[in-house]
Design a protein around this motif. Sequence first.
Motif, PDB file in Angstrom:
ATOM      1  N   ARG A 149       0.770  -1.291   0.009  1.00  0.00           N
ATOM      2  CA  ARG A 149       0.091   0.025  -0.026  1.00  0.00           C
ATOM      3  C   ARG A 149       0.766   1.119  -0.158  1.00  0.00           C
ATOM      4  O   ARG A 149       0.400   2.143  -0.890  1.00  0.00           O
ATOM      5  N   ARG A 180      -7.674   1.153  -6.289  1.00  0.00           N
ATOM      6  CA  ARG A 180      -8.086   0.352  -4.682  1.00  0.00           C
ATOM      7  C   ARG A 180      -9.077   1.260  -3.896  1.00  0.00           C
ATOM      8  O   ARG A 180     -10.213   0.941  -3.565  1.00  0.00           O
ATOM      9  N   TYR A 204      -3.793  -5.098  -6.418  1.00  0.00           N
ATOM     10  CA  TYR A 204      -4.266  -4.530  -7.537  1.00  0.00           C
ATOM     11  C   TYR A 204      -3.180  -4.344  -8.489  1.00  0.00           C
ATOM     12  O   TYR A 204      -2.150  -3.916  -8.182  1.00  0.00           O
TER      13      TYR A 204
END
Length: 467
Positions: free
Chosen positions: A297, A308, A393
């Motif tokens: 992240r 996301r 992702y």
Amino acid sequence: MGKILGHFIMPHPPILVSEVGKGEELDASLTIDACFNVAKEISELKPETIIIITPHGPMFRDAIALTDSNHISGDFGNFNSPDVEFDITIDLNLTESIKNYAHGMGVPTIAINEDIAGRYNISHELDHGAMVPLYFVNKEYSNYKLVHITYGLLSETDLYKFGISIKQAVELSNTNVVVIASGDLSHKLNDKAPYGYSPEGKVFDEKILELLKSGDVMGVFDMDKDMIESAGECGLRSFDILLGTMEGRKISGEILSYEGPFGIGYGVMRFNADEMDDKNYLEKIIDKRKNTMKKIRDNEDKYVKLARETLEHHVKTGETIAMPGYVTEDMLSEQRGVFVSLKKDGELRGCIGTIFPAYENTAEEIIRNAIEAGERDPRFSPVEEEELDDIIYSVDVLMPPEEASRETLDPKKYGVIVRSGRKTGLLLPDLSGVDTATEQIDIALKKAGINPLENYKIERFEVIRHK
């Protein structure tokens, strides 16, 4: 009080069975000898129940399957040897106890009986992942019941937890057991391999055997995921569960044999887990997973962040996200086709995209396709809120396609589009397991529903991949 008397890894190629191999099995004589040695050891241990973990029973993305019938039978008819038959009594009490402990740890399971198998249109027969190891066991020992487990495509954390559930259920039973993790290693060791060659195959096999031999649990869970995927293995999830059954113990493994005569790695191992250990690997595995996702992240670019945050917002609120302030001028001014892909625990969880731009700009394209990929990909159930922290992702921004021929394709560099009338199929570039232009075209044709004998056009395109 019950006890796990032994922990073993065994491979499952049907060719090892002499009635199937008809002489070809002699090319894997080291593996056969080691399997017979495991069988003799199990005979000496005299377990009341054998717990076998297989990749080839009824497989679910979101649950571990346990056979829940009085008996399970099977044969090698699919391998031209129907006379090699099995009919084994299931240990229903231990099976039920394992399910209960797994539920307590938050690990989803599904009990498979004839009714459930019929409902899901799956086989209720013993699979070759279980039959091959049990073929050798039965030559030496037959006075046992069976717990038959097919791992699910769950996180390594859940698989390890399930192994702990097995351990807890056994220790609070009156049953002595052995656990067999059935699994082959890389399926891509050389050009003879059924799925082609990958240099990562040998690397994976050497690494996993070294880690298991030294009992390095965290090393197994730290293995490079891209390398694992490229190796094309089918045993690692079985091993994750097996390691969980040894939680709280000092682990050392002994490699009884390793070879790859048919381009597939076959490893046979036994483990010593008699000595207590105060290390809590489960806690470390959970922390590692959290830290890994935090790194992902923290390092995602704006394209991935937009995908996301879009899906997270939509799943939680049912509303479309307002355009965030970090979106760049390029994302707002350019129009491109975009594919958004979701992965969970190394497996595809959704992928939807547009070949040509359908919306005002690239940012809007990402927003729309992120929602579609997460909630409307017909191959998957919609992503639920509790899954969001586990999803990784990627966003592929497509460059304009150009006409191409089979000879000018490069599956690592170019994606492919095939067209015949109104039927169109697309495959993105640089996908694991797609190594040749022929494979790429065949998959794209199948996606489009185009018969390979039809006349069809080929186009290629490049992507800018954001991961």
